[in-house]
Scaffold this active site. Structure first.
Site, PDB file in Angstrom:
ATOM      1  N   SER A   1       0.838  -1.196   0.000  1.00 50.82           N
ATOM      2  CA  SER A   1       0.000   0.000   0.000  1.00 50.82           C
ATOM      3  C   SER A   1       0.873   1.246   0.000  1.00 50.82           C
ATOM      4  O   SER A   1       2.066   1.165  -0.335  1.00 50.82           O
ATOM      5  CB  SER A   1      -0.948  -0.021   1.200  1.00 50.82           C
ATOM      6  OG  SER A   1      -1.951   0.941   1.041  1.00 50.82           O
ATOM      7  N   ASN A   2       0.318   2.383   0.362  1.00 52.18           N
ATOM      8  CA  ASN A   2       1.063   3.651   0.375  1.00 52.18           C
ATOM      9  C   ASN A   2       0.503   4.538   1.481  1.00 52.18           C
ATOM     10  O   ASN A   2      -0.533   4.221   2.063  1.00 52.18           O
ATOM     11  CB  ASN A   2       0.968   4.300  -1.013  1.00 52.18           C
ATOM     12  CG  ASN A   2      -0.476   4.593  -1.376  1.00 52.18           C
ATOM     13  OD1 ASN A   2      -1.121   5.430  -0.760  1.00 52.18           O
ATOM     14  ND2 ASN A   2      -0.997   3.859  -2.358  1.00 52.18           N
ATOM     15  N   PRO A   3       1.159   5.660   1.783  1.00 51.87           N
ATOM     16  CA  PRO A   3       0.742   6.437   2.972  1.00 51.87           C
ATOM     17  C   PRO A   3      -0.451   7.380   2.779  1.00 51.87           C
ATOM     18  O   PRO A   3      -0.731   8.188   3.664  1.00 51.87           O
ATOM     19  CB  PRO A   3       2.003   7.262   3.313  1.00 51.87           C
ATOM     20  CG  PRO A   3       2.925   7.134   2.172  1.00 51.87           C
ATOM     21  CD  PRO A   3       2.368   6.209   1.160  1.00 51.87           C
TER      22      PRO A   3
END
Ligand code: CTP
Length: 432
Positions: free
Chosen positions: A238-240
């Site tokens: 995923s990513n932030p």
């Protein structure tokens, strides 16, 4: 229901047996502090006396389009102009048909014609066989497509005792609750800014402060947040992204009157009220929701941080750690926005497509390349490497590039940036 305090509402009463329940609706609105006016069709006055509404609201209802005294005191256009929101209860089959047809031969239809359907809440009431008829359903579908809001009908015993089915008008408390939720989405009434107190403004016209209300009834889709691409039930790529920018876009569109579909990945924050909210965890899930709903939309803003890749395999059980190092094979996910760009490249009408480009270097160059490659109308270039902006931050600073060569810089709280983006979208939609 303090949300209704001081809000200028109009209750239009149609001619059906459920008109007696409209008295309770009026009582509840008055109790909630709304500034309520009423209008009655000629048929409604055969079920309930105008005097009843006068007693409940303290003002005589509008009953006659052709009564010189009534028109002089508060004509139907003045009535329409003064109403922020209208509740039509009961909406009979006949009234539905006349509203669809744009009739204006009594005070209720004439007034409603001067008010946009997105500001109507209709409470249908009729026999269940009439409700099921193709004519009624078609009229209803048309009015919904024009932006009208509907509450009920409920299922229950009808006036004709032997009949049970959908068609019974929603209860007064349900109608008031639905109106309350919709009125909360309207922008505040134009406010007289107390500028005289500060001595900063002298001329009266400058004192009116009004927020944009230029997307009334316009269907828009906003995506937000990160996608998750699972390796197994407990691990994912995923990513932030937090979804803040997308949620701000949904909220800002809602506050300008749009009908918003918000499709969000794995976000923690509370979605704004008054928007349709759909959760889509992975890129594939998001792609399928967006693809199905895109055709209904006038604008699509992809603020989601969509994973470009996913693990080639997804294990159904937690994968045990290997003895040594291991290579993870990744495959591409669908590029949702590029797919939309290709699908609508030659189509008319087509939704306006807005992308985001989260970059850490060569911001405008990369963004311009994505604008062209994905066949977009606008791209919001966002430098996510700068401190205090981008992922998870409260503020943002972006450059919006247009297919037409335009370049606009926006900065400030994410909600203000969102509003700036909708300014650009709304001005393009108004030119279509
Ligand atoms: N986007 C999308 N589907 C994907 C990846 C991105 O719809 N699989 C959308 C994003 O929501 C965003 C825009 O495309 O609006 C640009 O996303 P970005 O990740 O910056 O671009 P990519 O095409 O993925 O390019 P790269 O990651 O190589 O910079």
């Amino acid at each position: 229901m303090s949300e209704l305090q001081g809000r200028r509402l109009l209750l239009c009463v149609g001619g059906g047996i459920a008109a007696y329940k409209a008295c309770e609706v009026a009582r509840l609105f008055a109790k909630a502090g709304a500034e309520l006016r009423c209008a009655m069709t000629p048929a409604a006055q055969r079920f309930v006396a105008p005097l009843t509404f006068q007693a409940l609201t303290g003002r005589a209802p509008a009953t006659d389009l052709f009564d010189a005294a009534q028109e002089l005191a508060a004509g139907h256009i003045a009535l329409a102009d003064s109403a922020e929101f209208v509740i039509v209860a009961p909406t009979t089959a006949d009234l539905l048909a006349r509203l669809r047809g744009g009739f204006a031969d009594d005070v209720v239809t004439a007034t409603l014609l001067a008010i946009p359907p997105a500001r109507w809440l209709l409470a249908p009431a009729m026999n269940e066989k009439m409700w099921a008829s193709p004519a009624v359903q078609e009229n209803l579908a048309t009015l919904i497509a024009r932006g009208a809001n509907i509450v009920g009908p409920g299922v229950g015993e009808m006036a004709e005792r032997a009949h049970v089915g959908p068609g019974r008008m929603a209860e007064a408390s349900e109608i008031v609750a639905a109106a309350c939720a919709l009125v909360a989405r309207l922008p505040e009434t134009p406010r007289i800014v107390d500028a005289l107190a500060t001595g900063s403004v002298a001329a009266a016209p400058h004192l009116i402060e009004q927020r944009a209300w230029d997307l009334e009834g316009v269907p828009v889709l906003v995506t937000a947040g990160p996608t998750r691409e699972h390796l197994d039930p407990v691990r994912f790529l995923s990513n932030p992204s937090t979804g803040r920018m997308g949620f701000a876009l949904a909220q800002a569109a809602r506050d300008r009157g749009a009908r918003v579909l918000l499709v969000a990945g794995a976000t923690e924050i509370e979605p704004p009220a008054g928007v349709e909210f759909v959760r889509a965890e992975s890129a594939a899930e998001m792609a399928s929701v967006v693809d199905v709903r895109a055709g209904e939309m006038r604008a699509i803003v992809m603020a989601a941080a969509v994973s470009d890749q996913r693990p080639a395999e997804r294990a159904s059980h937690k994968v045990k750690k290997p003895d040594g190092d291991e290579l993870l094979r990744l495959v591409r996910t669908p590029d949702i926005l590029a797919g939309l760009g290709a699908r609508y490249a030659q189509a008319t009408p087509r939704p306006l497509l807005v992308g985001f480009a989260a970059e850490t270097e060569h911001l405008e160059e990369h963004a311009r390349e994505k604008l062209a490659r994905k066949q977009l109308d606008l791209i919001v270039a966002n430098d996510v490497s700068a401190a205090g902006q981008g992922f998870a931050a409260k503020d943002n600073r972006v450059v919006v590039l247009g297919r037409d060569g335009s370049r606009v810089e926006l900065g400030g709280p994410k909600l203000a940036v969102a509003d700036g983006i909708w300014d650009l979208v709304a001005s393009r939609l108004s030119r279509e």
